[in-house]
Write an enzyme that holds these catalytic residues in place. Structure first.
Site, PDB file in Angstrom:
ATOM      1  NE  ARG A  84     -22.713  -1.533  21.350  1.00 21.17           N
ATOM      2  CZ  ARG A  84     -22.177  -1.660  20.152  1.00 21.17           C
ATOM      3  NH1 ARG A  84     -21.169  -0.889  19.788  1.00 21.17           N
ATOM      4  NH2 ARG A  84     -22.625  -2.553  19.309  1.00 21.17           N
ATOM      5  CG  ASN A  93     -20.063  -1.912  34.348  1.00 20.12           C
ATOM      6  OD1 ASN A  93     -20.621  -2.825  33.733  1.00 20.12           O
ATOM      7  ND2 ASN A  93     -18.787  -1.617  34.159  1.00 20.12           N
ATOM      8  CG  HIS A 116     -14.165  -3.481  34.856  1.00 21.86           C
ATOM      9  ND1 HIS A 116     -14.221  -3.413  33.482  1.00 21.86           N
ATOM     10  CD2 HIS A 116     -12.846  -3.495  35.178  1.00 21.86           C
ATOM     11  CE1 HIS A 116     -12.984  -3.382  32.993  1.00 21.86           C
ATOM     12  NE2 HIS A 116     -12.137  -3.423  34.003  1.00 21.86           N
ATOM     13  N   GLY A 146     -17.498   8.236  31.942  1.00 20.13           N
ATOM     14  CA  GLY A 146     -16.207   7.680  31.536  1.00 20.13           C
ATOM     15  C   GLY A 146     -16.274   6.179  31.303  1.00 20.13           C
ATOM     16  CG  ASP A 201     -14.885   0.077  32.877  1.00 20.91           C
ATOM     17  OD1 ASP A 201     -16.105  -0.150  32.939  1.00 20.91           O
ATOM     18  OD2 ASP A 201     -14.146  -0.447  32.031  1.00 20.91           O
TER      19      ASP A 201
HETATM   20  C1  GRF Z   1     -18.244  -9.873  32.917  1.00 19.92           C
HETATM   21  O1  GRF Z   1     -16.978 -10.401  33.199  1.00 19.92           O
HETATM   22  C2  GRF Z   1     -18.332  -8.427  33.280  1.00 19.92           C
HETATM   23  O2  GRF Z   1     -17.454  -8.070  34.290  1.00 19.92           O
HETATM   24  C3  GRF Z   1     -17.918  -7.740  32.009  1.00 19.92           C
HETATM   25  O3  GRF Z   1     -18.445  -8.530  30.984  1.00 19.92           O
HETATM   26  C4  GRF Z   1     -18.556  -9.880  31.427  1.00 19.92           C
HETATM   27  C5  GRF Z   1     -19.968 -10.304  31.149  1.00 19.92           C
HETATM   28  O4  GRF Z   1     -20.205 -11.633  31.425  1.00 19.92           O
HETATM   29  N1  GRF Z   1     -18.370  -6.378  32.002  1.00 19.92           N
HETATM   30  P1  GRF Z   1     -21.672 -12.242  31.356  1.00 19.92           P
HETATM   31  O5  GRF Z   1     -22.292 -11.814  30.043  1.00 19.92           O
HETATM   32  O6  GRF Z   1     -22.432 -11.736  32.541  1.00 19.92           O
HETATM   33  O7  GRF Z   1     -21.447 -13.731  31.403  1.00 19.92           O
END
Ligand code: GRF
Length: 212
Positions: A90, A106, A108, A142, A144
């Site tokens: 989210r 975060n 990504h 924003g 990411d």
């Molecule tokens: C990861 O690849 C992260 O980069 C992205 O969502 C995925 C989550 O994976 N935001 P997990 O739930 O930690 O296995």
């Protein structure tokens, strides 16, 4: 350093953080795991480990402002020094961002600023890049877009699907995210809402890109 981890699903990054804590390579204490989904493997893992959990669900038609307020209340009540989004799907609203300015990070699955949003691995494949990877960044309003703290590169291989590429990226996420959390905990990365200082030399991993 007390950390709250926000999750939506599988929780492999949450597990990686816990492994690093257990191995004493990540100097953090997880004081809570908060999910927007009632059913999430990440929640089950946290409960089994004895970490306090909270669920703040957002269903279709729900008032998003109210949800943002509730999320901020739940996270704030856990009194974290750092909030970590680990697969939390989210976009955060003002209430949480304002309570933890510059203290939310975060992970990504792409080398930002390329391929933000929901499907980083597919974006890398569609874009035809030969190298993708993962990024740990500070969360802003924003999608990411916040300041980048650290990245790790992953080659895109001939025949990759979004799933195979994502799986390879996740191996790097599981090393990078706990490392960044630890660097914040020990003061090697300073999170300040206005100035972010990061270590200049994160050991560069050697990257071999095979012939396609
Ligand atoms: C990861 O690849 C992260 O980069 C992205 O969502 C995925 C989550 O994976 N935001 P997990 O739930 O930690 O296995």
């Amino acid at each position: 350093m007390d950390v709250v981890v926000l999750v939506s699903g599988r929780g492999s990054n949450l597990r990686a953080i816990c492994r690093a804590i257990d191995a004493s390579t990540c100097s953090a204490n997880i004081v809570g795991v908060v999910s927007d989904k009632r059913r999430a493997a990440a929640l089950e893992f946290a409960e089994a480990r004895g970490i306090p959990t909270r669920v703040v669900p957002l269903r279709k038609g729900d008032d998003r402002d109210a949800w943002n307020g509730s999320l901020a209340e739940e996270v704030t009540a856990l009194k974290p020094d750092l909030v970590v989004l680990a697969g939390f799907m989210r976009v955060l609203g003002a209430p949480l961002l304002e309570r933890f300015p510059g203290r939310i990070i975060n992970v990504h699955p792409a080398l930002l600023p390329s391929f933000p949003g929901h499907n980083g691995p597919q974006g890398a494949l569609d874009g035809g890049v030969r190298i993708s990877g993962c990024t740990v960044h500070i969360v802003d309003a924003g999608v990411d877009t916040g300041p980048i703290l650290a990245q790790a590169a992953v080659p895109v291989l001939a025949g990759d699907t979004a799933d195979t590429l994502h799986a390879r990226i996740q191996v790097q996420e599981h090393a990078l995210l706990p490392r960044v959390i630890n660097q914040i905990a020990i003061g090697a990365i300073t999170l300040d809402p206005l100035t972010v200082t990061t270590p200049v030399a994160d050991p560069t991993r050697s990257l071999t890109v095979p012939d396609a």
